[in-house]
Design an enzyme around this catalytic site. Structure first.
Site, PDB file in Angstrom:
ATOM      1  N   HIS A  62      -0.853  -8.066  18.703  1.00  0.00           N
ATOM      2  CA  HIS A  62      -0.834  -6.610  18.544  1.00  0.00           C
ATOM      3  C   HIS A  62      -2.111  -5.949  19.057  1.00  0.00           C
ATOM      4  O   HIS A  62      -2.405  -4.811  18.696  1.00  0.00           O
ATOM      5  CB  HIS A  62      -0.618  -6.244  17.071  1.00  0.00           C
ATOM      6  CG  HIS A  62       0.769  -6.520  16.585  1.00  0.00           C
ATOM      7  ND1 HIS A  62       1.129  -6.528  15.252  1.00  0.00           N
ATOM      8  CD2 HIS A  62       1.908  -6.803  17.270  1.00  0.00           C
ATOM      9  CE1 HIS A  62       2.412  -6.803  15.138  1.00  0.00           C
ATOM     10  NE2 HIS A  62       2.905  -6.975  16.351  1.00  0.00           N
ATOM     11  N   SER A 121       4.860  -9.760   5.842  1.00  0.00           N
ATOM     12  CA  SER A 121       5.980  -9.224   5.065  1.00  0.00           C
ATOM     13  C   SER A 121       7.319  -9.781   5.504  1.00  0.00           C
ATOM     14  O   SER A 121       8.301  -9.712   4.769  1.00  0.00           O
ATOM     15  CB  SER A 121       6.015  -7.695   5.198  1.00  0.00           C
ATOM     16  OG  SER A 121       6.334  -7.332   6.533  1.00  0.00           O
ATOM     17  N   LEU A 126       1.258 -13.624  -0.949  1.00  0.00           N
ATOM     18  CA  LEU A 126       1.033 -13.111  -2.294  1.00  0.00           C
ATOM     19  C   LEU A 126       2.346 -13.065  -3.068  1.00  0.00           C
ATOM     20  O   LEU A 126       2.390 -13.330  -4.271  1.00  0.00           O
ATOM     21  CB  LEU A 126       0.402 -11.719  -2.225  1.00  0.00           C
ATOM     22  CG  LEU A 126      -0.221 -11.158  -3.511  1.00  0.00           C
ATOM     23  CD1 LEU A 126      -1.307 -12.083  -4.039  1.00  0.00           C
ATOM     24  CD2 LEU A 126      -0.778  -9.762  -3.252  1.00  0.00           C
ATOM     25  N   GLU A 127       3.419 -12.743  -2.355  1.00  0.00           N
ATOM     26  CA  GLU A 127       4.762 -12.739  -2.920  1.00  0.00           C
ATOM     27  C   GLU A 127       5.741 -13.121  -1.823  1.00  0.00           C
ATOM     28  O   GLU A 127       5.400 -13.054  -0.637  1.00  0.00           O
ATOM     29  CB  GLU A 127       5.107 -11.368  -3.499  1.00  0.00           C
ATOM     30  CG  GLU A 127       4.984 -10.230  -2.511  1.00  0.00           C
ATOM     31  CD  GLU A 127       5.121  -8.867  -3.165  1.00  0.00           C
ATOM     32  OE1 GLU A 127       5.602  -7.943  -2.469  1.00  0.00           O
ATOM     33  OE2 GLU A 127       4.781  -8.716  -4.346  1.00  0.00           O
TER      34      GLU A 127
END
Length: 234
Positions: free
Chosen positions: A106, A174, A199-200
């Site tokens: 990116h 994500s 983290l999740e």
């Protein structure tokens, strides 16, 4: 020896003080993504976009690599095979932490890009709307970062690395932004073992063979220690 391909996202730099665009508070919470991270937003209000990225540059310049960045650099150094780090981030914390040959899909905050001739150069800490390109002199300078709906850099190189991967790890992402969200499927298609450290659970968590949940500065060094102790991805 087996090749490891690692994808990192904003979650690996969060503990260094660089928030993600899904965080409450911080720079991203003050703006709509459509206004500061799309070609259309830049066309509508280039001054706002420059102001936003100037602030991000200042923030990134103050940030220090954390234990997760340093652990991946250690893995690159000590793993007997090849370790490829592909990042969605535009900060330089991987290299500040000791990593080599990072693939910035990116772009980087440190880069400037001419929208007229395509010339790239090192950005000053603050960029201005009317700043001329050093090559063509046109005042169409923008940050050399990939915005939403633009094609990421180095995709052919990334696909080649994934095709030869024995282990694919996704760290701090994500799983919602393509094409990076599809890397796990590419890796699985060639028989690579897949690991998520986050983290999740991400949107694509079910695609991974193995999951480690927790802060990056905790789970990444522990995972690297385990890998190096085993000496193999098997």
């Amino acid at each position: 020896m087996e090749k490891i391909v690692i994808l990192t996202g904003a979650g690996i730099s969060a503990e260094s003080g660089l928030g993600t665009f899904r965080d409450e508070g911080g720079l991203w919470a003050q703006h709509r993504i459509e206004d500061v991270a799309t070609p259309e937003g830049f066309a509508r209000n280039p001054a706002l976009v420059h102001q936003f990225y100037n602030a991000r540059r200042v923030q990134a310049a103050k940030a220090q690599p954390n234990a997760a960045h340093q652990a991946l650099a250690r893995l690159q150094k000590d793993w007997p095979g090849e370790v490829i780090i592909v990042t969605q981030n535009v900060d330089s914390l991987h290299e500040a932490g000791g990593a080599k040959h990072v693939i910035y899909m990116h772009g980087t905050l440190a880069g400037a890009l001419c929208g007229n001739c395509g010339h790239c150069w090192t950005s000053p800490l603050e960029m201005e709307v009317d700043e001329p390109c050093p090559v063509c002199q046109q005042p169409l300078v923008r940050p050399d970062v990939v915005w939403f709906r633009e094609m990421p850099y180095f995709m052919d190189e990334v696909h080649d690395h994934l095709a030869g991967a024995a282990l694919f790890a996704s760290i701090g992402t994500s799983g919602q932004v393509y094409p990076a969200a599809g890397f796990v499927q590419q890796a699985r298609a060639v028989g690579a073992r897949t690991v998520e450290l986050n983290l999740e659970p991400s949107a694509g968590a079910s695609m991974f063979d193995e999951t480690h949940l927790g802060s990056a500065s905790t789970v990444v060094p522990r995972w690297v220690d385990q890998l190096l102790a085993q000496g193999s991805t098997q």
